[in-house]
Structures are given as C-alpha cells and as structure tokens.
Write a protein that holds these residues in place. Sequence first.
Motif, PDB file in Angstrom:
ATOM      1  N   GLY A  64      15.030 -11.225 -26.126  1.00  0.00           N
ATOM      2  CA  GLY A  64      16.114 -11.966 -26.741  1.00  0.00           C
ATOM      3  C   GLY A  64      16.842 -12.890 -25.769  1.00  0.00           C
ATOM      4  N   GLN A  65      17.500 -13.898 -26.340  1.00  0.00           N
ATOM      5  CA  GLN A  65      18.304 -14.879 -25.596  1.00  0.00           C
ATOM      6  C   GLN A  65      17.459 -15.732 -24.648  1.00  0.00           C
ATOM      7  OE1 GLN A  65      21.819 -13.089 -23.877  1.00  0.00           O
ATOM      8  NE2 GLN A  65      22.229 -11.900 -25.729  1.00  0.00           N
ATOM      9  N   ASN A  66      16.170 -15.822 -24.919  1.00  0.00           N
ATOM     10  CA  ASN A  66      15.318 -16.819 -24.272  1.00  0.00           C
ATOM     11  C   ASN A  66      15.101 -17.952 -25.271  1.00  0.00           C
ATOM     12  OD1 ASN A  66      14.208 -15.866 -21.527  1.00  0.00           O
ATOM     13  ND2 ASN A  66      14.007 -14.045 -22.808  1.00  0.00           N
ATOM     14  N   LYS A  67      15.240 -19.190 -24.825  1.00  0.00           N
ATOM     15  CA  LYS A  67      15.084 -20.345 -25.716  1.00  0.00           C
ATOM     16  C   LYS A  67      13.720 -20.994 -25.460  1.00  0.00           C
ATOM     17  CE  LYS A  67      19.975 -21.364 -26.409  1.00  0.00           C
ATOM     18  NZ  LYS A  67      19.920 -21.129 -27.862  1.00  0.00           N
ATOM     19  N   LEU A  68      12.825 -20.807 -26.425  1.00  0.00           N
ATOM     20  CA  LEU A  68      11.450 -21.278 -26.283  1.00  0.00           C
ATOM     21  C   LEU A  68      11.314 -22.733 -26.733  1.00  0.00           C
ATOM     22  CD1 LEU A  68       9.570 -18.213 -27.823  1.00  0.00           C
ATOM     23  CD2 LEU A  68      10.440 -18.491 -25.484  1.00  0.00           C
ATOM     24  N   MET A  69      10.281 -23.393 -26.199  1.00  0.00           N
ATOM     25  CA  MET A  69       9.861 -24.700 -26.714  1.00  0.00           C
ATOM     26  C   MET A  69       8.869 -24.427 -27.842  1.00  0.00           C
ATOM     27  SD  MET A  69      11.574 -26.969 -25.160  1.00  0.00           S
ATOM     28  CE  MET A  69      10.675 -28.401 -25.737  1.00  0.00           C
ATOM     29  N   CYS A  70       9.341 -24.509 -29.056  1.00  0.00           N
ATOM     30  CA  CYS A  70       8.549 -24.074 -30.203  1.00  0.00           C
ATOM     31  C   CYS A  70       7.648 -25.197 -30.720  1.00  0.00           C
ATOM     32  CB  CYS A  70       9.467 -23.587 -31.320  1.00  0.00           C
ATOM     33  SG  CYS A  70      10.441 -22.132 -30.863  1.00  0.00           S
ATOM     34  N   ASP A  71       6.459 -24.808 -31.126  1.00  0.00           N
ATOM     35  CA  ASP A  71       5.499 -25.745 -31.702  1.00  0.00           C
ATOM     36  C   ASP A  71       4.720 -25.031 -32.788  1.00  0.00           C
ATOM     37  OD1 ASP A  71       3.887 -24.030 -30.286  1.00  0.00           O
ATOM     38  OD2 ASP A  71       3.338 -25.478 -28.739  1.00  0.00           O
ATOM     39  N   CYS A  72       3.634 -25.657 -33.204  1.00  0.00           N
ATOM     40  CA  CYS A  72       2.826 -25.060 -34.275  1.00  0.00           C
ATOM     41  C   CYS A  72       2.311 -23.686 -33.889  1.00  0.00           C
ATOM     42  CB  CYS A  72       1.665 -25.996 -34.612  1.00  0.00           C
ATOM     43  SG  CYS A  72       0.572 -25.365 -35.908  1.00  0.00           S
ATOM     44  N   SER A  73       1.887 -23.527 -32.641  1.00  0.00           N
ATOM     45  CA  SER A  73       1.378 -22.239 -32.176  1.00  0.00           C
ATOM     46  C   SER A  73       2.444 -21.156 -32.242  1.00  0.00           C
ATOM     47  CB  SER A  73       0.840 -22.380 -30.748  1.00  0.00           C
ATOM     48  OG  SER A  73       0.417 -21.135 -30.247  1.00  0.00           O
ATOM     49  N   THR A  74       3.685 -21.520 -31.918  1.00  0.00           N
ATOM     50  CA  THR A  74       4.788 -20.553 -31.981  1.00  0.00           C
ATOM     51  C   THR A  74       4.985 -20.059 -33.401  1.00  0.00           C
ATOM     52  OG1 THR A  74       5.866 -21.814 -30.199  1.00  0.00           O
ATOM     53  CG2 THR A  74       7.172 -20.147 -31.318  1.00  0.00           C
TER      54      THR A  74
END
Length: 365
Positions: free
Chosen positions: A258-268
């Motif tokens: 938690g509290q990690n901000k991911l670079m989200c994409d289609c795979s995410t």
Amino acid sequence: MTITDGKIKRVAGEFAKHSVVSCLNLSSNGIHKFERRSLVNLFNLSFLDLSQNNLSEVPSFKMEGAVKLDISANPSLMCASVEQTLNRSDILFKNENLTACLEPAGFHWFNTTESIKVSELKRIQQLEKDCFKNCTCERYGLELIIGKPSTFSIKMNCSGVKLLSLPVPLPERTRSLDVTNNNITSLKELSDVSYQYLSYLYADNNQIMSISLLEGTKFMNNFETLSLRNNKIKTIETYLLSNIKFYRTDSTRRLNLGQNKLMCDCSTARDFKVWLLTKTEHIRDYRDIECENTNIRVINLDQNEMCQVQQDWTYHVYYVIAAEVFLLVGLITKVSYDYWVFKTAGYLPWPASKMPKLPCDWLCE
C-alpha cells in the motif's frame, strides 16, 4: 565443605556472616530449593558445586568476586535464572558442555519447554551485544531442528537509523528484520547468504523503487511477511508475484504494498489488478495501491479504458498484415498466369504487355 549423595530436598536457614567456607559441594542430593539468603553470606566463596540436583533456579550467592560454578545435570533448571548468572562476567561455568536449561518453546496450542545449552545462551547474549551498528538485536524464538540442538533465532531492529541500504551481514539465524523509516533504495542485499534464514522483512517508509531483485532469492520462497508500504515502487512485475505460493489454508503469509503509486498501463489493469483481487486475504492493504498517472486505485482500473489505445493499434497492424499478404498472393498469381499464357500462346496478357521495358529486363530475356 562437602555434603553429597544424600537425600536433601531443601536448604533452609543461612550461613553465618563472615563464614570462611570458600569451596561448597552440595552435588547429588536432589535439592530442589534454597531459601533466598542461604548462601549470600559466603563472602569467601570461590567454588560452588550444585550439580546433579533438581533445581529450577540458580540460588543467590555473593554478588561480587570470581566464582567457579557447576550447575550441570539439573533437569528442571530454567533458562531465565541461568541468564541472570550469565550477566556476571566473573562467573566461570564448570562442565559448561553438560549444562543445560529449559526455555519455553512458545507454542500456542500447548505448554512445552526445550532444553538449551548454556553455550547457546552465551552465544545469543554475545550476538545481542555485537549487533549491527545503531541496531538492536534480541532473541526471536527457538529453532527446533530434528537431530540438532535447539538454538535461538534473532529479531533485529534497525528502524529510523538513516540506513542507505539493507544491513550486511545479518547476525546468524536472523528471522526478523525491521528497517522502516530509513533511506534504503534497493533490495539487492537480500541475495546475501546471511539472509537465508530471514522470514519477516519490514521496510516501510523507504525509497525502494523496484521488487525485481527479489527474483531468485531464498527469501522470496520462504518469507512470512514482506512489508513495503510507502516506498517509490512504480512497476510491479506480476510474473514475479505469481511465483509466490499463497496457500488458502494458511493466511499467515503477508505482503504489504500500500501507498505505492504505480505507473499504470494496460498490463496493470489486465494482469496485476486481476492477481491482486485473488490475493486480498494475504494483501490486506490492496485498496491503498494507487496509480500515479491516473489518480485512481489499481483495483478500480477499467481494462477496456486502459487497453483501448493498444487494442486499436493492434487491430490496425493486423489489417495491414492481412492486406500485404493478400497483395503478395495476388501478385504471385498474376505473374504465374502471365508466364503460363506467354508459354502457351506466345504473347503477354494485359497489363504485362503494356508495361515499358526496364534496363534489367535483358536478364529475363
């Protein structure tokens, strides 16, 4: 003074003050208790033999001065009492290899004790004193290994000491490591051999950017708790997490992200979100994992929306490939047909007959 091989069960009263007794042998009597002040007046005491009795604790004797002590072969002796004696640097144990004590094993479903060598108690006390700089070490529990003497595992606390990397090497048999509130950027030290017994790692509030270095480590296969809350992790390798064996019958294995901000994409949205939702029992803070580029939670990602651009582009590529294959087949068919007509009728059909000659046509002629 020697009183041995008797049937003494209890020692009452006390020696007179300034007694000249310096060597006292009360072995092989079956003694299970000394009154609190029985031996405290023996200021000249230099040798005390209490072996082969039924003591549960080491009796009090003079507070200062060197004493050679033999407490071997007391099967009911508790380690808590022995440790108080070990804290005195002027005590020399006789028959140390034959001296053991009982330590609660810590099982929740029944009360039990394990026999621990005094040498193991001395080892653990020395480890506690020689802990990693600015960290604290304490015993975590008993390691019960079939066919080997019981030994203690270590719990190490290095929280808030401005570490830039994981401490190396860890004390022998370290089971738990707390490095929260530091400036650690990498998990590469987990591959060090001193981490082979580690089961619990708490690394919240650091600067860790990736979990990829966990691949291939023993820790990844053996951990019980891995806490990486509030770090700088941008990408989660789903294939790496998929190798973690979470058993439905065992909910003790924990992973906190938690509290990690991911670079989200289609795979995410397509892979990591689906994996996350199937492991909510083991990843209790799954609602706190967010996307930096969309400002929404990973579990709320819309796969159709996140993968729309990629799908449209893919379909266009498929159309282009299909068209190219169709044109190639058509070209081969037309050339073959022209060749057959020329061989059988002696002329070229349209449009081959209307095409101007090229400088390279003489090769074909």
